[in-house]
Design a protein around this motif. Structure first.
Motif, short mmCIF file in Angstrom:
data_model
loop_
_atom_site.label_atom_id
_atom_site.label_comp_id
_atom_site.label_asym_id
_atom_site.label_seq_id
_atom_site.Cartn_x
_atom_site.Cartn_y
_atom_site.Cartn_z
N UNK A 7 86.61 37.74 19.57
CA UNK A 7 87.61 38.90 20.01
C UNK A 7 86.80 40.05 19.13
N UNK A 8 85.51 40.17 18.99
CA UNK A 8 84.40 41.10 18.91
C UNK A 8 85.06 42.83 20.00
N UNK A 9 84.60 43.99 19.68
CA UNK A 9 83.88 45.08 20.89
C UNK A 9 82.77 44.55 20.73
N UNK A 10 81.71 44.25 19.87
CA UNK A 10 80.38 44.90 19.93
C UNK A 10 79.73 43.03 19.09
N UNK A 11 79.10 42.99 19.95
CA UNK A 11 77.63 42.12 19.20
C UNK A 11 77.30 42.84 17.81
#
Length: 749
Positions: free
Chosen positions: A731-735
């Protein structure tokens, strides 16, 4: 109370000049000046406030207020009546100051007994330096002549402040142009450089603001204006290309040069005691102040014409133009408000760096700076005011920071940084000939972006496998008229010659948005980035497209040719453009000209819409190149020219990566070659991430190929792909953090 007539105005200026000529420290001079002004204008109070930083005014001298408040009383810009003058650059004239909106009582000054207030800005060419104030116990409005007299005195004070006449104690009285200064801006082109300032348009220093002989000054002004008008007429004659729109602009320029109102105002200023140079600069300052407040772009451009004419006139009067023989340093770093592509190309690769007050990441200057691989800083506020020719300057194009006149510790740290970059470049040189094969055996093709013949020597030295994007618009942007077909064919032919057996992809004319041809009628569009640009212009003006396609075919002269169309938003646009190519091929064949041995016609994918085109589109186009800069701004609805929003959105955002991965999958499904072109392709972290999601061809500036290849050689793309997938599943916005953590753990970052 004496009325401030013209003779009194001249008398005040003469007394001011004599006071400034006396020896003494800066504080003593300021104290004498406030006494002189109060005495001449019959007021109980005269105060001088100067900026100690860009937002804070400091009381630096006063006649009539409490002496202990000097260098202690401070105001924010916009605070109180003094702050209002500083913020608006307009005079405040009131008979009842305490009743004025925004009035601020400062008990430490003892000013509560003074009712009348007149404050005028101390400014030079639109740059605010402080505020000059007179106050009286008697409630009265100051006359127009008194306001004018104080404005003229404020202008002289501004000149003297710039010349360092008032250095002394207090933060606001530190010497100008001597202390170290750090200025933050935006990154237009990455890189670091050290050198010495070369001002594109050196500011004219008016050393004689007050004159004794108005007849002599009027004669000097008239002679200079005559010379200016002759030079403008010559410029019109040389640039008379027959283009109606261009001639209208130049005629408007000549109209300003012959403006009777402009001349009359300068003559009136001279009659009141100013020198010819000071009179020109006074009107120029007022024009700049008006320019800041005019919303209409046409009127702003006309005021800009007047500003430019004033600069020309000042150079004629003062003899401080380029013809005085100022010599460019051996390591020049160009400093300017802004600069056009043609002017920048005249400097060429002699420049070590460029610093602009204005500009944008997509401006013509930025495009040329990238092509020449010159570090560029944009939006460096007040750099042209702060810098002088010959100043030591350090440009950090990685952080968007400029150091003027740096101290030894800053210089040492900067030189260490440059040494580390040099060492890294040596390491990259050792892998130049190695193919970019990752640890898991994936082959990644690395090509370079270009737009000028000057770029091509980098092809061999960088290790690039070809030119993934040749920007053909630069040949149009740097000229005052449309290039001819033969000229373009010769240029494109030399590009292919220089590339040898390495492929070159030519992007057809990409104009509009931030790239406006000087000889085409500008389109006043509310949102140019979404307007009439690139392929839309080409399809609406088929004559231009036909001419360019013929030039490309003739340049190939029987060799392979790759053509790419920009800003395709729907398949019908590509089909129409492709049809133009096929008709050009048929025509060249009928004329007996050699045809390309292999012809590839591709698409730039810069709009989300074309990513969802029918399968037949991907089968028909010979290759797809993702234009990352535009695609990213449209995906996030964040204008890449807007510094407030463009950095808020991360290329490694999970949603964006999933979108790019879908494009890669569609191209793989139809065996359509895919590449990624844009700033992110040249950033190692972004580059390995793009490769991990299936984009195995990247085009970037030549200097980026070494760092990108260095990281690719040490990365397992299969493992990195799994890291990206897990970041999305979590569920992270960015990798980004996950990618960087993985690379660090594997000793790769």
């Amino acid at each position: 109370m004496p009325e401030a007539t013209e003779s009194n105005s001249r008398k005040l200026l003469r007394r001011l000049r004599d006071t400034l000529a006396e020896t003494g420290e800066g504080q003593d001079r300021l104290d004498r000046i406030t006494h002189l002004i109060a005495d001449s204008m019959g007021t109980e109070v005269c105060s001088i406030y100067l900026f100690r930083d860009k937002d804070t005014l400091e009381l630096c001298a006063t006649e009539g207020l409490k002496a202990e408040s000097v260098h202690q009383t401070r105001l924010r810009k916009g605070e109180g009546l003094v702050g209002r003058v500083a913020k608006t650059s307009n005079a405040v004239n009131t008979a009842d100051a305490p009743s004025e909106k925004g009035f601020r009582y400062m008990p430490e000054t003892g000013e509560e007994i003074y009712s009348s207030f007149l404050g005028v800005p101390i400014q030079r060419l639109g740059d605010g330096l402080g505020v000059l104030v007179v106050q009286s116990k008697t409630g009265r409005q100051f006359s127009d002549d008194e306001v004018y007299a104080l404005e003229v005195v404020a202008m002289v004070l501004a000149e003297m402040t710039e010349l360092g006449a008032f250095t002394g104690e207090g933060e606001a009285l530190k010497p100008l142009h001597q202390n170290p200064a750090m200025i933050r801006g935006g990154v237009g082109q990455e890189g670091v450089a050290t050198g010495h300032v070369w001002l594109h348009e050196p500011r004219v220093v008016v050393t004689n603001p007050v004159a004794d002989d108005p007849h002599l000054e009027l004669r000097r002004l008239n002679e200079a204006v005559d010379a200016l008008r002759v030079s403008v007429d010559d410029m019109l004659a040389k640039n008379n290309t027959g283009d109606k729109e261009q001639m209208q602009v130049l005629e408007a320029y000549r109209m300003f040069a012959n403006s009777k109102g402009w001349m009359r105002r300068m003559e009136e200023d001279i009659s009141r005691g100013l020198s010819a140079e000071a009179a020109v600069e006074k009107e120029q300052s007022q024009a700049r102040a008006r320019m800041e407040q005019v919303p209409d772009p046409y009127l702003r451009e006309r005021l800009h014409d007047l500003d430019d004419l004033s600069n020309r006139l000042l150079r004629i009067l003062s003899g401080q133009g380029a013809e005085t023989g100022a010599e460019m340093p051996a390591d020049p770093i160009l400093v300017a408000r802004n600069i056009g592509p043609g002017e920048l190309l005249e400097y060429g690769r002699s420049l070590k760096g460029i610093v602009l007050e204005e500009g944008s990441v997509g401006s013509h200057a930025a495009i040329v700076a990238r092509a020449l691989a010159i570090p560029l800083i944009i939006h460096a506020e007040k750099i042209t005011t702060e810098a002088l020719n010959g100043d030591t300057i350090l440009v950090d194009g990685e952080q968007g920071v400029v150091h003027l006149r740096p101290d030894d510790s800053v210089s040492a740290a900067f030189l260490d940084k440059m040494a580390m970059r040099t060492k890294a470049m040596e390491r990259y040189d050792s892998i130049r000939e190695r193919p970019a094969i990752t640890k898991d055996g994936t082959r990644v093709k690395l090509t370079m972006n270009a737009g000028l013949m000057a770029d091509l020597p980098s092809l061999a030295g960088s290790g690039a496998e070809g030119v993934g994007l040749f920007r053909t618009e630069l040949q149009f942007l740097i000229r005052n008229q449309m290039p001819r077909r033969g000229e373009l064919a010769a240029i494109y032919g030399r590009v292919m010659d220089a590339a040898g057996d390495k492929p070159v992809v030519f992007r057809t004319l990409d104009i509009g948005s931030d790239k406006v041809l000087p000889y085409m009628k500008p389109q006043d569009e509310p949102n140019p980035a979404l307007g009439w640009r690139a392929i839309r212009v080409a399809l609406d003006l088929p004559g231009i497209m036909k001419m360019q396609l013929q030039a490309l075919i003739r340049a190939a002269n029987g060799r392979p040719l790759s053509i790419m169309f920009p800003f395709i938003a729907q398949a019908t646009e590509f089909l129409a453009a492709r049809d133009h190519v096929m008709r050009a091929i048929e025509r060249e064949d009928r004329l007996g000209h050699p045809l390309p041995s292999d012809l590839k016609i591709g698409t730039m994918l810069e709009t989300p819409s074309i990513a969802f085109a029918a399968r037949q589109f991907f089968e028909l186009t010979d290759f797809v190149s993702i234009g990352g800069n535009d695609l990213k701004q449209f995906f996030f609805a964040a204008d890449r020219e807007n510094e407030r929003v463009r950095r808020r959105y991360d290329t490694l955002n999970i949603s964006f990566l999933r979108f790019l991965e879908q494009i890669a999958e569609r191209c793989a499904d139809t065996n359509t070659p895919l590449s990624f072109c844009g700033e992110d392709a040249g950033r190692p972290i972004e580059a390995v991430t793009l490769a991990a999601i299936g984009i195995h061809s990247l085009s970037m500036r030549p200097a980026s190929i070494g760092p990108v290849k260095h990281l690719l050689l040490r990365t397992d793309l299969a493992e990195l792909k799994q890291v990206i997938v897990e970041a999305g599943n979590d569920g992270r916005m960015s990798a980004r953090s996950s990618v960087m953590e993985y690379l660090a753990q594997n000793n790769q970052a």
